[in-house]
Design an enzyme around this catalytic site. Structure first.
Site, mmCIF file in Angstrom:
data_model
loop_
_atom_site.group_PDB
_atom_site.id
_atom_site.type_symbol
_atom_site.label_atom_id
_atom_site.label_comp_id
_atom_site.label_asym_id
_atom_site.label_seq_id
_atom_site.Cartn_x
_atom_site.Cartn_y
_atom_site.Cartn_z
ATOM 1 N N LYS A 122 0.808 -1.213 0.000
ATOM 2 C CA LYS A 122 0.000 0.000 0.000
ATOM 3 C C LYS A 122 0.845 1.269 0.000
ATOM 4 O O LYS A 122 0.490 2.271 -0.625
ATOM 5 C CB LYS A 122 -0.947 -0.017 1.203
ATOM 6 N N ARG A 135 -7.215 -8.289 -8.787
ATOM 7 C CA ARG A 135 -7.919 -9.554 -8.972
ATOM 8 C C ARG A 135 -9.394 -9.268 -9.185
ATOM 9 O O ARG A 135 -9.834 -8.117 -9.111
ATOM 10 C CB ARG A 135 -7.757 -10.430 -7.729
#
Length: 622
Positions: A116, A297
């Site tokens: 992140k 994803r």
């Protein structure tokens, strides 16, 4: 076009992939752990290979076993689904190195967006707005505390490698930071093998907005509009919808363009989701929406996007991985109607949403809605994997109609003896504030008192049970009322519900309830709840009730990961005694009242079964 694929996943998403593959004429191979051998996805695949015992680290997370299974069965490609290895760059590279097609994001994109802190730095460089916070290398507790103090509370501690709500803690004040940091790091290490964290300013009243993006191998990237995933509990999404309520065209264009820009910055290929956090205190505005992270994803909530666009996102994944261009250009995509999805979990909201595992002796889903499920009646919810039973997905012309349809669908769910959040979902979807679109990520916590069903049966449940027993109770009316042959019968009926006796005066109010016999039990299903009931037996005391002797029992199977007291310690009501971990989520066990720790029955690292006594607290004298 590939002719065969192996699904490196299980349950609901494996079945979802199989459905699309079958429609496209593609042969499917399932891999499974030994405890999953009887699961529907194993039966529905054209071929199946057992890859190890129940723990995921010995089966679904063992890359070599999965690749070997693909080679042995002649599969051309591997689809990772979501979770497990779906965002593992090393696995993506290993699949391609083995000469197989990877139906997922490129390893380079996974790496770029997987951490992140690095992803936010990349987004800043690409001109995508990000939330203020700390993303540095100094991970000492003292420095992290100082950065949190500088940013200003409340702050959010987030695992650098996190996702799915794990490794995330909100901290409201400086004195709570150290404990929250330790818990977050511990959960992050357990879930991701990486205990590094970043700190963000916590946005008050935030909305969670995400954009579905898709890229192909020719450099094309499109978006399939936004979703709103603001209804969350402990950072886990509960109800998702598309489009986002209150999103005007200008704001939609800005946030979707930012998402496409983010995807292009990492040369993205396949299905991905750009997640944003919005300060919606003055409505959704382009200048008050910031990048949070990218999920490289397919998302659990992808069906709502499918419902409003009419596109099959799994088919898009397969076609793009096969080298084909994106099936649609941006100008060919549009929003049609409204869609919502609710996650039906095996958990008990009345006792803190604790996981509920075991056999599914009854499992009935509502008709007329899309249900994506990994289990079926006669199966079971295993303690080894995610406790999601199904996704209830609805579509309607308007948001109000979609909410009503979702609430009705959740209220018609029938599950036993596993407990579910169906009644909670029905209440959430029909809540006046939700229907009006007055939502943010604190909605559930703020309205918990009206969303979480009580542990005791409602008046509607009592009425339904009494009416169901009315014929059998006719002979007992004399005993209940001082029966006289010329008197109107007394409408009081004795019922036993979940081990507790009640004397119910029957009224004429309408009730929606269904009465079924499951095994040796008679059950009522009322508004998503399940209640066993019967005519009281003479040997029942009719009281039941909670144990009040201070014995703290394990509410679920799990592992003791922390003990914070010793025998003889004085404790106060609500003080943390120990921490259990189940399904990679932590559950703190608290002192029920002021007292002294009389017995401590477990050790750190020990496994316990449901109902095991963990610790006993004796009340303080006086």
């Amino acid at each position: 076009m590939i002719k065969s694929l192996l699904i490196a996943n299980r349950g609901e998403i494996a079945r979802r992939i199989i459905r699309t593959a079958r429609k496209m004429g593609i042969r499917t191979v399932a891999v499974h752990s030994d405890v999953d051998a009887g699961m529907p996805f194993v039966r529905e695949a054209d071929e199946a290979v057992c890859i190890g015992p129940a723990p995921a680290r010995e089966s679904y997370l063992v890359q070599a076993k999965i690749i070997d299974a693909a080679k042995a069965t002649g599969a051309e490609a591997i689809h990772p689904g979501y979770g497990f290895l779906s965002e593992n760059a090393e696995f993506a590279e290993a699949v391609e190195a083995a000469g197989l097609v990877w139906i997922g994001a490129p390893a380079s994109s996974i790496r770029a967006m997987g951490l992140k802190d690095a992803a936010k730095k990349l987004m800043i460089a690409a001109g995508v707005p990000v939330t203020p916070g700390y993303m540095g290398d100094d991970q000492s507790p003292e420095h992290l505390q100082a950065e949190a103090d500088r940013i200003g509370y409340p702050v959010l501690i987030k695992a650098v490698a996190g996702g799915g709500g794990k490794g995330m803690r909100k901290v409201d004040a400086a004195q709570h930071f150290a404990d929250a940091l330790l818990s977050c790091q511990r959960e992050a290490a357990s879930s991701f093998g990486d205990d590094r964290v970043l700190i963000e300013k916590y946005i008050l009243g935030p909305r969670h907005i995400e954009v579905q993006v898709f890229g192909d191998k020719r450099g094309n990237v499109v978006h399939l509009f936004e979703r709103d995933c603001s209804l969350q509990r402990r950072h886990q999404k509960v109800i998702e919808e598309a489009p986002a309520p209150g999103m005007d065209e200008a704001t939609r264009a800005a946030v979707c363009d930012a998402a496409v820009k983010a995807a292009k910055a990492v040369d993205y290929v396949g299905a991905g989701t750009i997640e944003f956090i919005a300060d919606a205190s003055e409505g959704l505005r382009p200048d008050r929406i910031w990048f949070m992270e990218m999920n490289t994803r397919l998302q659990v909530e992808h069906p709502v996007t499918e419902m409003i666009t009419g596109q099959d996102l799994v088919e898009w994944q397969i076609r793009v991985a096969s080298g084909e261009p994106l099936p649609k250009r941006q100008e060919q995509l549009s929003i049609n109607g409204w869609a919502m999805e609710a996650r039906l979990y095996a958990e008990n909201p009345s006792v803190g949403f604790l996981p509920s595992t075991g056999p599914l002796d009854r499992l009935k889903f509502p008709r007329g809605v899309r249900v994506d499920s990994g289990v079926e009646e006669g199966g079971e919810v295993s303690p080894f994997y995610d406790p999601m039973i199904a996704k209830l997905i609805v579509a309607a012309p308007t948001r109000r109609a979609a909410a009503a349809k979702l609430a009705h669908a959740a209220s018609r769910v029938e599950v036993w003896p596993v407990r579910t959040n169906a009644a909670f979902l029905a209440r959430a979807a029909s809540d006046p504030d939700f229907v009006a679109g007055n939502i943010d990520t604190g909605f559930i916590e703020r309205h918990a008192d009206r969303l979480v069903p009580a542990a005791e049966p409602s008046e509607a449940v009592k009425q339904a049970a009494a009416r169901a027993l009315l014929p059998a109770a006719t002979d007992a009316w004399g005993a209940l009322s001082g029966f006289r042959s010329n008197a109107a019968p007394d409408r009081r009926v004795a019922v036993e519900i979940a081990g507790h006796s009640h004397l119910v005066t029957i009224d004429d109010a309408p009730i929606r309830a269904r009465d079924h016999v499951v095994g040796d039990e008679r059950l009522l299903f009322v508004e998503g709840e399940a209640w066993p009931f019967e005519t009281p037996r003479a040997d029942h005391a009719g009281g039941g009730g909670a144990v009040s002797d201070g014995a703290i029992l394990a509410p679920m199977p799990g592992k003791v990961i922390a003990i914070e007291v010793a025998e003889g310690d004085s404790v106060i009501k609500g003080q943390k005694l120990l921490v259990l971990e189940a399904m990679k989520m932590e559950q703190a066990m608290l002192a029920p009242f002021d007292g002294v720790v009389a017995e401590l029955k477990v050790n750190t690292g020990g496994q316990v079964s449901e109902g095991t006594m963990l610790v006993r607290v004796e009340k303080a004298e006086g």
